[in-house]
Design a protein around this motif. Structure first.
Motif, mmCIF file in Angstrom:
data_model
loop_
_atom_site.group_PDB
_atom_site.id
_atom_site.type_symbol
_atom_site.label_atom_id
_atom_site.label_comp_id
_atom_site.label_asym_id
_atom_site.label_seq_id
_atom_site.Cartn_x
_atom_site.Cartn_y
_atom_site.Cartn_z
ATOM 1 N N GLU A 1 0.851 -1.205 0.000
ATOM 2 C CA GLU A 1 0.000 0.000 0.000
ATOM 3 C C GLU A 1 0.882 1.249 0.000
ATOM 4 N N GLY B 1 1.201 4.252 -2.767
ATOM 5 C CA GLY B 1 0.720 5.555 -2.299
ATOM 6 C C GLY B 1 -0.717 5.507 -1.822
ATOM 7 N N THR B 2 -1.218 4.302 -1.544
ATOM 8 C CA THR B 2 -2.621 4.166 -1.134
ATOM 9 C C THR B 2 -2.786 4.097 0.381
ATOM 10 N N GLU C 1 -1.854 6.258 2.794
ATOM 11 C CA GLU C 1 -2.307 7.509 3.409
ATOM 12 C C GLU C 1 -3.801 7.753 3.185
ATOM 13 N N PRO C 2 -4.306 7.608 1.941
ATOM 14 C CA PRO C 2 -5.754 7.795 1.778
ATOM 15 C C PRO C 2 -6.593 6.859 2.654
ATOM 16 N N LEU D 1 -5.612 5.541 5.621
ATOM 17 C CA LEU D 1 -5.438 5.906 7.035
ATOM 18 C C LEU D 1 -6.144 7.209 7.398
ATOM 19 N N ILE D 2 -6.497 8.017 6.412
ATOM 20 C CA ILE D 2 -7.220 9.254 6.744
ATOM 21 C C ILE D 2 -8.728 9.065 6.721
ATOM 22 N N ARG E 1 0.353 4.880 13.105
ATOM 23 C CA ARG E 1 0.062 5.689 11.913
ATOM 24 C C ARG E 1 1.226 6.613 11.559
ATOM 25 N N GLU E 2 1.747 7.281 12.579
ATOM 26 C CA GLU E 2 2.810 8.272 12.336
ATOM 27 C C GLU E 2 4.034 7.599 11.714
ATOM 28 N N ILE F 1 3.402 6.637 8.095
ATOM 29 C CA ILE F 1 3.353 7.758 7.157
ATOM 30 C C ILE F 1 4.733 8.392 6.977
ATOM 31 N N THR F 2 5.423 8.598 8.088
ATOM 32 C CA THR F 2 6.673 9.368 7.996
ATOM 33 C C THR F 2 7.927 8.517 8.138
ATOM 34 N N LYS G 1 8.897 7.595 10.949
ATOM 35 C CA LYS G 1 9.458 7.929 12.270
ATOM 36 C C LYS G 1 8.395 7.686 13.323
ATOM 37 N N ALA H 1 6.186 8.451 16.679
ATOM 38 C CA ALA H 1 5.617 9.685 17.240
ATOM 39 C C ALA H 1 6.408 10.170 18.430
#
Lengths: 338, 244
Positions: free
Chosen positions: B86, B90-91, B93-94, B96-97, B235-236, B239-240, B242, B244
């Motif tokens: 995913e 690039g799928t 992030e969409p 997880l939001i 999640r953090e 996405i990044t 890194k 949280a």
């Protein structure tokens, strides 16, 4: 260029009052951000950011690459946890426990469309309708596709679509749940001018329908055209307001005077004219700093005619949002050098 | 907002639709079962009638072991793709939001690997049992049905699949490359397969009661693995890159 020192936008901006329905029925704002900061270890992504966005407002969030725009969106979208500060998103306090509730009331369209390329447009939208637990799925999908003019491509595999069409599918996906706040992160990034224009048209139609939009971009003409207010971020929030307010805040108002031959004694002609605060010579004439161009222009014209000058044109200088942006970013660069 | 099976279903259906059009997944789901039905059948049809009971059991055990490779490797291969795949597309992030919770995301992903694996593994086992009963020598067929072979196969297939799935997802959540994730998750499935190999080959002799006891332990391990993977799913970080 005559410029005023930039105001540091640390205080909350005034809501705009140009007849838009900015307030929700409860009188809340769509976004209230207070002293929000996000750090990754020692690196500061954004620092002490405060602003407010009203319902129905299109709010532009500008800044250079690495300014913290996307991180701000991700933080407000509960993907990242803020280091300090507070925020209310769509009327809900930003905290980890409220993540699912906030995410159900907002939508984020990331810079990359992020579609399942092996799935059709319809299958992509069905998946996200399920993730939002929506009712009347067929109707909502049809409505979203109609909004982005893609009804006839519902059964196309996403992998077969052009970049511009994928961006439109991503926008349809973001509209499925009727978000209270729609975050658009660089929606025209990587698109050709035609596809960009199409996306602009879609955003403009959403604006007409009163959708609250938080638009991050570094395309200044995009922000100037689409946004009611803009904020300029460069790790800290540098300025916030309507594009014309920002111009007035940052630049003196001025008149560009073009004449055929330079004046022999410009100081004698231009000095002391009502409304004229100063002047400087340009290759084709003079730029006058004025308090009010409408008062100063006739005075200047009379004085020039009296001095025997042949006037080619007198016009108010129009600073673009780009001028404002570059002025601020240049200030930051110089400040860092010092 | 409580746990939502609607969101789990959305992920599950999306995964199955994606598998259907993914040549690598379709290939793996076809070749692996085909290979591991042919090999055990060769094993049982090649066994001579006069071999002693120890060797007979060894033949049968080896055939059974081949079939356990399906629930060990197939789900780990599929689930290794679940997060890193995913992210590569690039799928992530969409998804997880949306309001989805990490538990819902993980259960949806796990079920999408678990259900096809279970169907394939049991169908393959059914074909093997039918073929062996109808066409193998009677002594062989009798050896297959006697002892704990069938019970072990039935009990351990879903549990082995469960282990492979959580290993696959755990590796996938920390990986940046799909192939590396698939290789690592297959490696992670090996220790459990090794234990089952010892049982199948009668190195460890198990009674029905012990088999059920071992299955209970494995079930507890699977549930614990789910909790650990859910805790790792940040999640953090996803996405990044890194924490949280």
């Amino acid at each position: 260029m005559t410029s005023k020192p930039a105001n540091q936008a640390t205080s909350r901006a005034e809501p705009i009052t140009d007849g838009l329905a900015l307030e929700s029925p409860k009188g809340e704002s769509a976004l209230v951000v207070e002293h929000l900061t996000k750090r990754f270890g020692e690196r500061v992504a954004f620092d002490d950011v405060s602003f407010e966005v009203g319902y129905g407002e299109v709010f532009g969030f500008l800044g250079p690459n690495g300014a913290g725009k996307t991180t701000t969106v991700r933080t407000l979208g509960t993907l990242l946890e803020p280091t300090s500060g507070s925020a209310t998103v769509a009327g809900i306090e930003l905290c980890p426990e409220n993540g699912p509730a906030i995410r159900s009331r907002i939508s984020i369209m990331p810079e990359s469309p992020g579609l399942y390329l092996r799935l059709t447009v319809l299958e992509n939208l069905e998946c996200f309708a399920g993730l939002y637990e929506l009712n009347n799925v067929r109707w909502r999908i049809e409505r979203a596709l109609r909004a982005v003019n893609l009804e006839d491509r519902a059964n196309d595999q996403c992998g077969s679509l052009s970049k511009g069409l994928r961006q439109r599918v991503a926008l349809a996906r973001a509209l499925l749940n009727d978000p209270s706040v729609l975050f658009l992160d660089e929606p025209t990034s990587g698109l050709d001018p035609v596809a960009s224009r199409e996306v602009h048209g879609l955003i403009a139609s959403l604006r007409e329908r009163g959708v609250t939009i938080f638009l991050t971009t570094h395309r200044l003409e995009e922000a100037e055209r689409l946004c009611h207010r803009v904020a300029i971020l460069n790790t800290t929030l540098r300025l916030i307001g309507r594009p014309d307010e920002l111009r007035d805040q940052l630049f003196s108002r001025s008149l560009d005077v073009r004449i055929r031959m330079p004046l022999e004694e410009p100081n004698a002609v231009l000095r002391g004219l009502p409304g004229v605060e100063g002047w400087r010579q340009t290759p084709s004439g003079y730029t006058l700093a004025v308090t009010d161009p409408e008062i100063a222009a006739p005075q200047v014209a009379r004085a020039l005619v009296g001095a025997g000058a042949e006037i080619l044109s007198i016009a108010e200088s129009r600073h673009s949002l780009e001028d404002v942006y570059l002025e601020l970013i240049d200030e930051d660069v110089e400040a860092r050098r010092r | 907002m409580s746990f939502s099976w609607t969101r789990v279903r959305a992920i599950f259906i999306k995964e199955l639709r994606d598998y259907r059009r993914n040549r690598f997944v379709v290939g793996t789901m076809t070749v692996l079962p085909l290979l591991f039905i042919i090999l055990p059948l060769i094993q049982v049809f090649n066994a001579y009638a006069h071999v002693d009971s120890t060797n007979l059991n060894l033949h049968v055990g080896l055939s059974m072991l081949y079939m356990l490779v399906i629930p060990a490797f197939l789900p780990s291969t599929l689930s290794a793709y679940s997060v890193v795949g995913e992210r590569e597309q690039g799928t992530l992030e969409p998804v997880l939001i949306t309001p989805i919770r990490r538990e819902e995301f993980l259960v949806g992903k796990a079920l999408a690997a678990f259900v096809p694996t279970l169907i394939i593994a049991y169908v393959v086992f059914g074909i093997f049992l039918a073929a062996a009963t109808l066409f193998a020598r009677p002594a062989i067929a009798s050896a297959i049905w006697s002892g704990t072979h069938v019970l072990v196969q039935l009990l351990f297939t879903p549990l082995l699949a469960g282990w492979g799935i959580w290993i696959g997802i755990a590796v996938s959540a920390r990986s940046t490359d799909v192939r590396v994730a698939q290789q690592l998750s297959m490696l992670g499935s090996l220790p459990l397969l090794a234990v089952l190999a010892l049982i199948s080959l009668n190195v460890i002799t198990v009674s029905s009661g012990l088999a059920i006891g071992l299955a209970a332990v494995l079930l507890a391990i699977d549930l614990l693995a789910w909790r650990v993977v859910a805790a790792m799913f940040d999640r953090e970080r996803l996405i990044t890159g890194k924490r949280a």
